[in-house]
Design a protein around this motif. Structure first.
Motif, PDB file in Angstrom:
ATOM      1  N   ALA A  42       0.834  -1.207   0.000  1.00  0.00           N
ATOM      2  CA  ALA A  42       0.000   0.000   0.000  1.00  0.00           C
ATOM      3  C   ALA A  42       0.865   1.252   0.000  1.00  0.00           C
ATOM      4  N   LEU A  43       1.935   1.228   0.773  1.00  0.00           N
ATOM      5  CA  LEU A  43       2.839   2.377   0.818  1.00  0.00           C
ATOM      6  C   LEU A  43       3.538   2.579  -0.528  1.00  0.00           C
ATOM      7  N   LEU A  44       3.922   1.485  -1.179  1.00  0.00           N
ATOM      8  CA  LEU A  44       4.558   1.592  -2.485  1.00  0.00           C
ATOM      9  C   LEU A  44       3.577   2.146  -3.524  1.00  0.00           C
ATOM     10  N   THR A  45       2.312   1.735  -3.421  1.00  0.00           N
ATOM     11  CA  THR A  45       1.286   2.296  -4.316  1.00  0.00           C
ATOM     12  C   THR A  45       1.106   3.788  -4.055  1.00  0.00           C
ATOM     13  N   PHE A  46       1.117   4.169  -2.780  1.00  0.00           N
ATOM     14  CA  PHE A  46       1.043   5.584  -2.406  1.00  0.00           C
ATOM     15  C   PHE A  46       2.228   6.362  -2.992  1.00  0.00           C
ATOM     16  N   LYS A  47       3.419   5.763  -2.945  1.00  0.00           N
ATOM     17  CA  LYS A  47       4.612   6.417  -3.484  1.00  0.00           C
ATOM     18  C   LYS A  47       4.487   6.644  -4.985  1.00  0.00           C
ATOM     19  N   GLN A  48       3.875   5.700  -5.690  1.00  0.00           N
ATOM     20  CA  GLN A  48       3.739   5.826  -7.139  1.00  0.00           C
ATOM     21  C   GLN A  48       2.860   7.002  -7.540  1.00  0.00           C
ATOM     22  N   SER A  49       1.988   7.476  -6.657  1.00  0.00           N
ATOM     23  CA  SER A  49       1.117   8.601  -6.969  1.00  0.00           C
ATOM     24  C   SER A  49       1.806   9.948  -6.726  1.00  0.00           C
ATOM     25  N   LEU A  50       3.049   9.903  -6.240  1.00  0.00           N
ATOM     26  CA  LEU A  50       3.767  11.128  -5.904  1.00  0.00           C
ATOM     27  C   LEU A  50       4.866  11.408  -6.910  1.00  0.00           C
ATOM     28  N   VAL A  51       5.280  12.673  -6.973  1.00  0.00           N
ATOM     29  CA  VAL A  51       6.447  13.094  -7.753  1.00  0.00           C
ATOM     30  C   VAL A  51       7.545  13.423  -6.766  1.00  0.00           C
ATOM     31  N   ASP A  52       8.584  12.604  -6.763  1.00  0.00           N
ATOM     32  CA  ASP A  52       9.666  12.734  -5.782  1.00  0.00           C
ATOM     33  C   ASP A  52      10.946  13.135  -6.508  1.00  0.00           C
ATOM     34  N   GLU A  53      11.074  14.441  -6.786  1.00  0.00           N
ATOM     35  CA  GLU A  53      12.200  14.932  -7.588  1.00  0.00           C
ATOM     36  C   GLU A  53      13.522  14.888  -6.827  1.00  0.00           C
ATOM     37  N   TYR A  54      13.479  14.890  -5.518  1.00  0.00           N
ATOM     38  CA  TYR A  54      14.704  15.020  -4.734  1.00  0.00           C
ATOM     39  C   TYR A  54      15.022  13.769  -3.913  1.00  0.00           C
ATOM     40  N   GLY A  55      14.365  12.669  -4.221  1.00  0.00           N
ATOM     41  CA  GLY A  55      14.681  11.411  -3.543  1.00  0.00           C
ATOM     42  C   GLY A  55      14.308  11.382  -2.076  1.00  0.00           C
ATOM     43  N   VAL A  56      13.240  12.081  -1.721  1.00  0.00           N
ATOM     44  CA  VAL A  56      12.799  12.088  -0.328  1.00  0.00           C
ATOM     45  C   VAL A  56      12.449  10.676   0.137  1.00  0.00           C
ATOM     46  N   LEU A  57      11.897   9.883  -0.775  1.00  0.00           N
ATOM     47  CA  LEU A  57      11.474   8.516  -0.426  1.00  0.00           C
ATOM     48  C   LEU A  57      12.427   7.476  -0.989  1.00  0.00           C
ATOM     49  N   SER A  58      13.695   7.825  -1.048  1.00  0.00           N
ATOM     50  CA  SER A  58      14.676   6.889  -1.620  1.00  0.00           C
ATOM     51  C   SER A  58      14.831   5.628  -0.780  1.00  0.00           C
ATOM     52  N   SER A  59      14.481   5.705   0.498  1.00  0.00           N
ATOM     53  CA  SER A  59      14.595   4.516   1.361  1.00  0.00           C
ATOM     54  C   SER A  59      13.429   3.552   1.178  1.00  0.00           C
ATOM     55  N   TRP A  60      12.387   3.993   0.439  1.00  0.00           N
ATOM     56  CA  TRP A  60      11.224   3.136   0.188  1.00  0.00           C
ATOM     57  C   TRP A  60      11.512   2.251  -1.031  1.00  0.00           C
ATOM     58  N   GLY A  61      11.413   0.949  -0.893  1.00  0.00           N
ATOM     59  CA  GLY A  61      11.676   0.081  -2.032  1.00  0.00           C
ATOM     60  C   GLY A  61      11.227  -1.340  -1.780  1.00  0.00           C
ATOM     61  N   SER A  62      11.191  -2.161  -2.847  1.00  0.00           N
ATOM     62  CA  SER A  62      10.758  -3.557  -2.752  1.00  0.00           C
ATOM     63  C   SER A  62      11.935  -4.526  -2.789  1.00  0.00           C
ATOM     64  N   GLU A  63      13.162  -4.002  -3.030  1.00  0.00           N
ATOM     65  CA  GLU A  63      14.311  -4.896  -3.055  1.00  0.00           C
ATOM     66  C   GLU A  63      14.606  -5.406  -1.646  1.00  0.00           C
ATOM     67  N   ASP A  64      15.428  -6.482  -1.562  1.00  0.00           N
ATOM     68  CA  ASP A  64      15.631  -7.199  -0.298  1.00  0.00           C
ATOM     69  C   ASP A  64      16.079  -6.279   0.829  1.00  0.00           C
ATOM     70  N   GLY A  65      16.980  -5.364   0.549  1.00  0.00           N
ATOM     71  CA  GLY A  65      17.514  -4.509   1.604  1.00  0.00           C
ATOM     72  C   GLY A  65      16.548  -3.454   2.081  1.00  0.00           C
ATOM     73  N   LYS A  66      15.420  -3.289   1.368  1.00  0.00           N
ATOM     74  CA  LYS A  66      14.472  -2.226   1.724  1.00  0.00           C
ATOM     75  C   LYS A  66      13.051  -2.753   1.917  1.00  0.00           C
ATOM     76  N   ARG A  67      12.924  -4.051   2.228  1.00  0.00           N
ATOM     77  CA  ARG A  67      11.590  -4.640   2.310  1.00  0.00           C
ATOM     78  C   ARG A  67      10.886  -4.320   3.620  1.00  0.00           C
ATOM     79  N   ASP A  68      11.643  -3.991   4.636  1.00  0.00           N
ATOM     80  CA  ASP A  68      11.017  -3.713   5.928  1.00  0.00           C
ATOM     81  C   ASP A  68      10.548  -2.261   5.955  1.00  0.00           C
ATOM     82  N   CYS A  69       9.264  -2.030   5.685  1.00  0.00           N
ATOM     83  CA  CYS A  69       8.749  -0.662   5.582  1.00  0.00           C
ATOM     84  C   CYS A  69       8.784   0.062   6.913  1.00  0.00           C
ATOM     85  N   CYS A  70       8.918  -0.644   8.004  1.00  0.00           N
ATOM     86  CA  CYS A  70       8.985   0.010   9.313  1.00  0.00           C
ATOM     87  C   CYS A  70      10.271   0.808   9.481  1.00  0.00           C
TER      88      CYS A  70
END
Length: 838
Positions: A42-70
């Motif tokens: 749900a958070l990743l879907t929320f991120k897709q609706s945003l324009v993040d020009e400066y990498g504010v959400l760079s820590s958000w991801g689905s790869e192994d090292g970033k799977r823990d959204c907490c």
């Protein structure tokens, strides 16, 4: 050795058993602390609706090292259930000053965060969607909502009626209640913080009653809400005195009579009070002294007079006193004496007396050891700057600009100011003597030294200031080149003013500047060569009065550019077609260059143009369809042919009043907590008026101007453009030798012989013969004869009743005949006048 090996193997085996037994528990614990898969998606879907020009959400991801959204930025989960309970993506003050925020829409994917209690998306730009979507009301566990700085309007969702557990509600700048009541908020019985700033509450006459029913309320912010005045009859019925601690009613244009009666009924426990930008008049009331717990008081931009009352000196909790933009007067030493007479001298951290009528020199301020903000700009202070300021070790903001200070400031003055972030010394008669190898103790973010004496060399100490976001060193006497290190330093700048110096050399690539809404003014220098790549996120670019050559065709992506001034350079060739893609441009000045060729048709796409100055080039062609144009200077070019009738489309030139008297930029920016910097940068245009040149700046928005002089225009001036404006005298057409017609003295060749359409020659002849007797003398004689005859018999008529009755009937008939004759002759004269002009 074998015994030791046996013991080691036995230890390892035992450890394996223990680990095997603990593994399910550890796994269970990991499952609890890691985020739930559905909520991560749900958070990743929320991120897709945003324009993040400066990498504010760079820590958000689905790869192994970033799977823990907490562990993602702004996300906090429950230690027991693993559900996301906090989503805080508020832009920090530091990021906000650099325009580094998220954009886009708020996705309904947040509905899957069923345990969400705290949602803060403030200081971002969700202009593409509703700032308070309906689905937000379905987050039943939500207790904290901050969506401030949204821009579009919407209605408050009905489900909010049932969220009685709401404690924090901030929807600043979303225009929620522009058409109705605040009654729905009265059900939020647990509400402690309410912020409806920048929402139009003009029609919400119940605002006072509603907020008075929120008995748990601690903070009430209604800034810029167009509040209707408080009904005096309600003041004593509703009492906030038991709860309110922070109250902001600023920028509502409320009169003293509406504010003071309620205000002074408030609790002695009030901590923060902001009544700025209202219509408070007279002296500062003594009733403020009863607010013994007050920490912050802002009465900015009112009409307060007199001085600072003595009771402020005894308010031991007061640490922020903001009184700028009033009519306060008196000697500064006397005002300071009132503040230093008691315990306030130890607590005061911020003193803002900016833009008043305060006079005299700066007294000794050394006793105010807690001062962090001192703003004394735009007063009538004079003398040298007191050395006691150098002992204010905690000072973060020092503003002394716009006064009459004199003398020399050396580097020793700043030796103890390691916390200084904002320094404004502009527009005084100060000399700054700073050694070439000086390394300041501070790191500045805002610096304005305009019109101080600092040259001739470029200030080398700026190399140590790597946090600058605003720099104004205009007119400081630099006659030098800019060192390369400066452009690497200034990558975070959003405001740069180097104008009115003698700086030479070439500009480097400026397109790497990161900030949004960039303002660059390097006018009136000796820069040469071609224009380098410029930041496409600029709003104001002034490169005029230099020696630039070669006008680049690079304007396709300058979507935010509002003002572009390239006047008085050495540009040649054609105006680039890409300038037609400046959709938000208001002012375009290319005057006094060597441009030639036809005006590009793409300029018709610049629909917001208000000022177009192309004077003194070699251009030709036509311009139409600029509905908002109000200053158009095409003089001293090669424009030939007829004046286009489509100039009548310039509808803004017909209007007597301008909706926006200032052409330029005006922003308010949060610099430090509790301090707003009002940033204003005005455009200026040099126009020729009755043979001499005049500069228009603060009044430019009122000017309506058209200049077609010194071209190759011919034939008659179209009647369609004579309805446009007060400046259409002969001078705006002068120098077009083949142009004729009013208001020029030379008449067109067929002007007098052209018959009136729809009439034959015989009709014209008869009309002329009928009207040759209708002259001014005829009307004078007729009027004179009437009055002489009237008064000649008036006495007789008064004495003889029968004559009076008879003569009354005669005069009534005469009056009707005269009225009819005058109306017919007036109509004939108007017809004749139109024929002569045709």
């Amino acid at each position: 050795m074998s015994c030791k090996l046996f013991l080691l193997l036995e230890y390892l085996a035992l450890s394996s058993v223990i680990l095997f037994q603990l593994e399910p528990r550890l796994g269970a614990s990991n499952n609890i602390t890691r985020c739930i898969d559905e909520e991560r998606e749900a958070l990743l879907t929320f991120k897709q609706s945003l324009v993040d020009e400066y990498g504010v959400l760079s820590s958000w991801g689905s790869e192994d090292g970033k799977r823990d959204c907490c562990k993602w930025r702004g996300v906090r989960c429950s230690n027991t259930t693993g559900h996301v309970k906090v989503l805080n993506l508020q832009t920090s003050d530091h990021e906000f000053a650099r325009r580094k925020f998220l954009k886009g829409k708020i996705s309904p994917a947040l509905l899957k965060l069923r345990g969400l209690r705290h949602l803060d998306l403030s200081k971002n730009d969700f202009g593409g969607g509703s700032p308070v979507p309906e689905f937000i009301g379905s987050l039943s566990k939500l207790r904290y909502l901050n969506l401030s700085c949204g821009t579009p309007s919407s209605k408050i969702p009905h489900p909010f009626r049932d969220l009685s557990g709401f404690e924090y509600f901030n929807v600043e700048n979303s225009n929620l209640f522009s058409v109705g009541s605040l009654e729905r908020l009265s059900h939020l019985s647990s509400l402690r913080h309410l912020d409806l700033s920048c929402i139009n509450l003009t029609k919400s006459s119940d605002w006072f009653q509603v907020v008075s029913q929120l008995h748990s309320l601690k903070t009430l912010v209604l800034r810029s809400c167009y509040l209707p005045p408080i009904n005096p009859s309600f003041i004593w019925l509703f009492n906030l005195s038991t709860s309110i601690e922070t109250l902001d009613l600023s920028d509502n244009h409320l009169p003293s009579s509406s504010v003071y009666p309620w205000l002074f009924n408030l609790s002695r426990n009030i901590l923060h009070l902001d009544l700025g930008f209202n219509h408070l008049q007279g002296s500062i009331p003594e009733a403020f002294q009863h607010m013994v717990s007050l920490r912050l008081l802002s009465l900015a931009s009112n009409e307060l007079e007199g001085g600072i009352p003595k009771f402020f000196g005894n308010m031991c909790s007061l640490n922020q006193l903001y009184l700028p933009r009033n009519k306060l007067s008196g000697q500064f030493s006397e005002l300071i004496q009132n503040l230093s007479s008691g315990c306030t001298v130890n607590s005061l951290e911020g003193l803002c007396l900016y833009a008043n009528d305060i006079t005299g020199p700066i007294p000794d301020l050394g006793r105010f050891s807690s001062l962090k903000v001192l703003k004394l700009g735009e007063n009538h202070l004079n003398g040298t700057i007191n050395k006691s300021l150098s002992h204010l070790f905690k000072l973060e903001t020092l503003s002394l600009d716009g006064n009459s200070f004199t003398g020399v400031i050396s580097e020793t003055f700043f030796s103890n100011m390691s916390n200084l972030q904002i320094l404004f010394l502009a527009d005084n008669s100060l000399t700054l003597k700073l050694s070439h190898d000086w390394v300041p103790a501070f790191q500045l973010k805002w610096l304005s030294l305009a019109s101080c004496k600092m040259g001739p060399h470029f200030p080398n100490w700026l190399q140590t200031q790597n946090q600058l976001i605003s720099l104004d060193i205009s007119n400081i006497g630099i006659s030098d080149t800019i060192p390369d290190w400066f452009w690497d330093l200034s990558i975070e700048l959003f405001f740069l003013n180097l104008s009115n110096n003698h700086i030479s050399g070439k500009l480097p690539d400026l397109s790497l500047l990161k900030s949004d809404d960039i303002v660059i003014d390097i006018s009136s220098n000796n820069f040469d060569g071609p224009i380098p790549p410029l930041p496409s996120n600029s709003t104001f670019l002034n490169l005029s009065k230099n020696k630039f050559s070669g006008l680049p065709d690079c304007w396709l992506n300058f979507n935010s550019l509002s003002i572009l001034n390239l006047a008085n350079n050495r540009f040649s060739g054609k105006i680039p077609d890409s300038m037609g893609f400046l959709h938000n441009i208001q002012t375009l000045s290319l005057r006094n260059n060597r441009l030639n060729g036809e005006l590009p048709s793409s300029l018709k796409n610049c629909s917001k143009l208000r000022v177009l100055d192309l004077r003194k080039n070699a251009l030709f062609g036509e311009l139409c369809h600029l509905a908002f144009i109000q200053v158009l200077d095409l003089s001293l070019n090669n424009i030939s042919g007829k004046i286009p009738k489509c100039f009548s489309n310039f509808s803004m030139m017909i209007q007597e009043k301008s909706s926006n008297p200032i052409i330029g930029l005006a922003n308010e920016i949060l610099v430090v907590p509790g301090y707003i910097y009002y940033f204003r940068y005005l455009d200026n245009v040099l126009l020729t008026w009755k043979g001499s040149e005049h500069e228009y700046k603060s009044t430019l928005g009122f000017v309506k101007y058209l200049d077609l002089s010194s071209n190759k225009l011919c034939e008659a001036i179209p009647e369609e453009i004579t309805d446009l404006l007060q400046s259409f005298n002969a001078s705006v057409y002068a120098g077009n030798l083949e142009l004729c017609g009013l208001p020029l003295p030379n008449k067109c060749a067929d002007e007098e012989s052209t018959p009136s359409p729809g009439r034959d020659d015989d009709a014209n002849t008869v009309e002329d013969e009928d009207n040759q007797f209708i002259t001014l003398g005829f009307y004078v004689s007729l009027t004179l004869g009437f009055f002489v005859g009237f008064w000649g018999v008036c006495g007789t008529l008064m004495l003889n009743r029968s004559w009076r009755y008879g003569y009354y009937n005669f005069l009534t008939g005469m009056k009707d005949w005269l009225y009819t004759a005058a109306a017919m002759n007036k109509s004939n004269l108007q017809t004749k006048f139109r024929v002569s002009l045709g």
